[in-house]
Design a protein around this motif. Structure first.
Motif, PDB file in Angstrom:
ATOM      1  N   GLN A   1      65.908 -41.079  48.197  1.00 26.55           N
ATOM      2  CA  GLN A   1      65.008 -40.080  48.762  1.00 26.55           C
ATOM      3  C   GLN A   1      65.591 -39.470  50.035  1.00 26.55           C
ATOM      4  OE1 GLN A   1      60.904 -40.285  48.155  1.00 26.55           O
ATOM      5  NE2 GLN A   1      60.386 -39.879  50.282  1.00 26.55           N
TER       6      GLN A   1
ATOM      7  N   TRP B   1      68.410 -36.964  48.978  1.00 26.62           N
ATOM      8  CA  TRP B   1      68.001 -35.817  48.172  1.00 26.62           C
ATOM      9  C   TRP B   1      67.032 -34.904  48.911  1.00 26.62           C
ATOM     10  CZ3 TRP B   1      70.609 -34.027  44.381  1.00 26.62           C
ATOM     11  CH2 TRP B   1      70.066 -33.053  43.548  1.00 26.62           C
TER      12      TRP B   1
ATOM     13  N   TYR C   1      64.442 -33.979  41.850  1.00 28.36           N
ATOM     14  CA  TYR C   1      64.146 -35.296  42.420  1.00 28.36           C
ATOM     15  C   TYR C   1      63.648 -36.226  41.316  1.00 28.36           C
ATOM     16  CZ  TYR C   1      61.446 -38.772  45.139  1.00 28.36           C
ATOM     17  OH  TYR C   1      60.910 -39.932  45.655  1.00 28.36           O
TER      18      TYR C   1
END
Length: 613
Positions: free
Chosen positions: A494, A497, A444
């Motif tokens: 976000q 992922w 991330y």
């Protein structure tokens, strides 16, 4: 009613609403006295707890964690391990069968509460496996304090997971999550997740702990030892004060999530100072199998210096690496780790990972049970950076994360991925949990650096620490900072992922050469959109870089640590293909490629490069 009074009431109401929505965090102060029966692996304890309710809510019940109740046959942990079979945590199994099912009766973990009182009044309580629900005599009002007192005894469990007696390297007692521990309360309510083997959460607290134990034992703990001259191991000229056969150890720790300790008769204690702090303690069995500890001190010093400089200053006066447990597990101001290692690099890999939890589990105290990827993933990111600097690889890899990205690609092929957004204990597959939390959590940040630029990512990590250290941030708080610093909209990233198992897969579909230029068609073969770093290597070995923004970010990156670039027209996320033209002929080119830095977690990188022949 007069207009001025109406305005005043409206102002008061708005202020009240603002206060209701404002950030708060609870706080606790523990005073505990423990008397250990080392021969029987039991102890008696008393606890005084001052609890501060800084929330806007009346609290009519409180909850405590009794983690050791998990270590017995037919506990929820045992049931979970049995239900997962070979898909679960191998440390909790033997030949695919739960190790907890075979714990003898006298080695079952237990925390037996004799009584609990609030401001001197007896309270009704009920035990729900590893959770104790306590009905209060009087509500704890907003912005007020209350006092609890309680008495209990405990059986130190067979060492199965993290806590317990007689670990596999012969450490007598690993005392972690060993006391009745008040649960965290925040905007989401009480954090009362049952303990079935994974992570923990708690409010920040001060600890005053007195431990009476056989005088032959040495104790290592995450805290400040207040009487080193009166106990074994910490001063060469110590005069041990013993009550009959027991010595008394007095420990203090401030503003931490927990207090952990371990005890063994064969422990050696060594300490050294890191410039600008902290003081580091090694508490371990000194023998041929642990000789790497002696080599580790300069590496540990450099480790803390890198972390302090890059991610924020360590907040506490000391840190202890303690041999114990079943692998490695972080606690306040200390970690429990297996001590035997083939090399100093192997030992440092464990020390660096567990030590880095001090940043992303203790100081930035996210709820690990809800968002394990923020703790394990961010910690793994720091580990990769530090280990790359402490032990530079012999190959010429372009970044510290190449191996993790390769591991992720290989894992995806197995088809068992689970979203990182899942609660830590509720992953169905142990390997899928590890990749969701450790690997995808780390990637991330790697993908974020690729999107916003490495300099921006470094600023984001520093600002995150500055704003949220010694608090309880969420992923929304981190994302807010990332968007502020980068100027980009990152919500899409976000979502893809963390909330999904969709993948990144870009490729070069077609290349056409003409007399003055070369035209390249790129294609998005999968579901996750990304901006694209595209580069060419010319025949005279110059690297020319181009940046194709993704329209969803709304703002484009302007620089990156991997070199200057020319910004091209954005690529709409709904568009499968994108065409660009570079002012080089076939004879002027050597290589065309997507992501020369190899940071993008493209699951099929084979079609990302074209060698011009």
């Amino acid at each position: 009613m007069k207009k001025s009074v109406v305005i005043l009431f409206a102002f008061i109401f708005m202020q009240f609403q603002a206060q209701q929505g404002a950030y708060y965090q609870q706080f606790a102060k523990y005073k505990m006295d423990i008397d250990v029966n080392a021969e029987n692996f039991t102890y008696n304890g008393t606890q005084t707890l001052e609890y501060s309710n800084n929330s806007p809510d009346d609290l009519k019940v409180v909850y405590f964690h009794l983690y050791w109740n998990a270590f017995k046959p037919n506990s929820m942990m045992d049931q979970r391990v049995a239900g997962q079979g070979k898909n679960g945590d191998s440390r909790l199994q033997k030949n695919g069968i739960s190790r907890l099912a075979a714990i003898p009766k006298n080695e079952e973990g237990s925390q037996n509460i004799h009584w609990i009182k609030q401001n001197g009044k007896n309270l009704k309580f009920e035990i729900q496996e590893t959770i104790m629900k306590v009905y209060l005599a009087e509500p704890v009002k907003p912005h007020s304090k209350t006092n609890f007192t309680l008495e209990w005894d405990a059986v130190i469990p067979q060492q199965i997971r993290r806590s317990g007696r007689n670990n596999r390297e012969g450490v007598d007692m690993t005392m972690t999550q060993w006391y009745p521990k008040i649960a965290e309360y925040d905007y989401d309510g009480w954090a009362t997740f049952d303990y079935v083997g994974r992570e923990f959460h708690a409010p920040f607290a001060d600890f005053d702990v007195t431990i009476k134990i056989n005088k032959d034992y040495v104790v290592g703990a995450g805290g400040t030892l207040l009487n080193p001259s009166e106990v074994k191991g910490y001063e060469s000229s110590a005069k041990i004060k013993a009550d009959k056969n027991k010595a008394t150890w007095k420990w203090s720790a401030k503003n931490m999530l927990d207090f952990a300790w371990a005890a063994d008769r064969e422990y050696s204690v060594e300490s050294f100072e890191v410039p600008q702090g902290p003081k580091v303690f090694f508490v371990y069995q000194k023998n041929d199998k642990t000789k790497a500890w002696g080599e580790a001190k300069p590496y540990v010093t450099k480790y803390f210096q890198i972390m302090n400089s890059r991610f924020g200053k360590y907040a506490y006066p000391s840190y202890a690496f303690i041999q114990g447990g079943d692998g490695g597990m972080e606690y306040g101001m200390c970690t429990m780790i297996l001590g035997e290692a083939e090399s100093v690099e192997e030992l440092m890999g464990l020390m660096v990972h567990e030590g880095s939890h001090s940043w992303y589990q203790q100081m930035l105290a996210t709820n690990e049970s809800m968002r394990p990827w923020m703790d394990e993933g961010f910690t793994s990111y720091a580990e990769s950076i530090v280990m790359h600097e402490l032990f530079p690889p012999k190959d010429n890899r372009p970044n510290p994360f190449v191996e993790k990205i390769d591991a992720y690609r290989n894992f995806i092929k197995r088809g068992i991925e689970e979203p990182a957004v899942w609660l830590g204990d509720h992953h169905d597959n142990g390997t899928a949990y590890s990749y969701a939390s450790y690997v995808k959590g780390e990637l991330y940040l790697v993908q974020l650096g690729y999107i916003v630029g490495e300099e921006n990512l470094a600023k984001i990590m520093q600002e995150y620490f500055k704003e949220w250290s010694l608090k309880h941030p969420t992923d929304r708080d981190f994302l807010h900072i990332a968007q502020q610093i980068s100027g980009m909209d990152l919500k899409w990233f976000q979502h893809y992922w963390i909330n999904t198992t969709k993948t990144i897969d870009y490729g070069i579909k077609d290349v056409k050469y003409d007399d003055k230029s070369t035209t390249i068609t790129l294609v998005n073969n999968s579901q996750v959109p990304m901006p694209i770093d595209f580069s060419v290597i010319t025949s005279d070995n110059k690297v020319i870089q181009y940046y194709i923004p993704l329209n969803m970010t709304r703002t484009w990156k302007t620089k990156d640590a991997y070199g200057d670039f020319t910004t091209l027209k954005y690529w709409p996320w709904t568009q499968k293909e994108y065409t660009l033209t570079v002012p080089y002929t076939k004879s002027q080119l050597k290589v065309l490629g997507i992501d020369f830095s190899q940071r993008m977690a493209d699951v099929n990188p084979a079609d990302n490069f074209v060698e011009v022949k």
